[in-house]
Every structure is written in C-alpha cells, then in structure tokens.
Design a protein around this motif. Sequence first.
Motif, short mmCIF file in Angstrom:
data_model
loop_
_atom_site.label_atom_id
_atom_site.label_comp_id
_atom_site.label_asym_id
_atom_site.label_seq_id
_atom_site.Cartn_x
_atom_site.Cartn_y
_atom_site.Cartn_z
N TYR A 12 0.86 -1.18 0.00
CA TYR A 12 0.00 0.00 0.00
C TYR A 12 0.89 1.23 0.00
O TYR A 12 2.05 1.16 0.36
N GLN A 13 0.31 2.37 -0.38
CA GLN A 13 1.08 3.60 -0.42
C GLN A 13 0.67 4.54 0.69
O GLN A 13 -0.48 4.56 1.12
N GLY A 14 1.64 5.32 1.13
CA GLY A 14 1.42 6.36 2.10
C GLY A 14 2.09 7.63 1.61
O GLY A 14 2.85 7.62 0.65
N GLN A 15 1.77 8.72 2.30
CA GLN A 15 2.31 10.02 1.90
C GLN A 15 2.58 10.85 3.15
O GLN A 15 1.79 10.87 4.08
N VAL A 16 3.72 11.52 3.15
CA VAL A 16 4.05 12.44 4.23
C VAL A 16 4.40 13.79 3.61
O VAL A 16 5.05 13.86 2.57
N ILE A 17 3.90 14.86 4.25
CA ILE A 17 4.11 16.22 3.74
C ILE A 17 4.83 17.03 4.80
O ILE A 17 4.42 17.05 5.97
N LEU A 18 5.89 17.71 4.40
CA LEU A 18 6.64 18.59 5.28
C LEU A 18 6.51 20.02 4.80
O LEU A 18 6.56 20.28 3.60
N ALA A 19 6.34 20.94 5.74
CA ALA A 19 6.37 22.37 5.45
C ALA A 19 7.58 22.90 6.20
O ALA A 19 7.60 22.95 7.42
N GLY A 20 8.62 23.24 5.47
CA GLY A 20 9.87 23.60 6.12
C GLY A 20 10.45 22.35 6.76
O GLY A 20 10.72 21.36 6.10
N ARG A 21 10.57 22.37 8.07
CA ARG A 21 11.07 21.20 8.80
C ARG A 21 10.01 20.55 9.66
O ARG A 21 10.30 19.73 10.52
N SER A 22 8.75 20.93 9.45
CA SER A 22 7.64 20.40 10.25
C SER A 22 6.78 19.45 9.42
O SER A 22 6.43 19.76 8.28
N VAL A 23 6.43 18.32 10.01
CA VAL A 23 5.53 17.37 9.36
C VAL A 23 4.11 17.93 9.52
O VAL A 23 3.65 18.15 10.64
N ILE A 24 3.43 18.18 8.41
CA ILE A 24 2.08 18.73 8.49
C ILE A 24 1.02 17.72 8.04
O ILE A 24 -0.17 17.97 8.21
#
Length: 102
Positions: A80-92
């Motif tokens: 399965y697939q997952g996704q992680v999003i970072l804004a600068g150095r923070s995981v949002i």
Amino acid sequence: MLGWIFFLSLLALLYLFWNRQQQARIKALTAVRRHCAEEDVQLLDDTLQLVSMAVRNGPGGRRLHRTYRFEFSSTGDERYQGQVILAGRSVIGLRLQTHRIQ
C-alpha cells in the motif's frame, strides 16, 4: 577571479540545499517509521520517494513544502502507499492508504 568566486559560491549554495534536503528526508522518515509502528504496519524498503517540492504561503509565511511517498504492508502480502508532507522542517500531514488489518 570573479568567476571563481561565483563558482565557489554556487557550489556552497548547492551543498547547503542538498544538506537541508537530507535533513528533511531524515525527519520525514523518522515520522513515517514512528507512525507505521503505531499503526502496526511494516514500512517496506525503508525508503521515501520525493514526489513534489513547491514554495507555498502559509501561516508562518512562505515555506518549502515537500511531499514524499512510501510503501507499507499490513499483512505482508500486499503493498500500500502512504504520503508524508513537510512544510519547512515540520511534518504537516501523514496519510496511509486504506489497507487490510491483520
């Protein structure tokens, strides 16, 4: 002489950008590992794939948003697939695709 200064400055900027990319990737991978452990799923290949990178406006001003994709398994049979999003150095954001529970 001015050409060498420009060239060395460009190399230094490229190195700083690469270094920040690596730090962001490590931060994202750590968050993904922790989340996978909490959800009792297995992170496959222990890798992240950079999908997109863009400068966006947000509450803290303009920040570089990075989106990484990864694969995980809940039963060991399917991927399965997952996704992680970072804004600068923070995981949002961190999302897992709907998956079968053991």
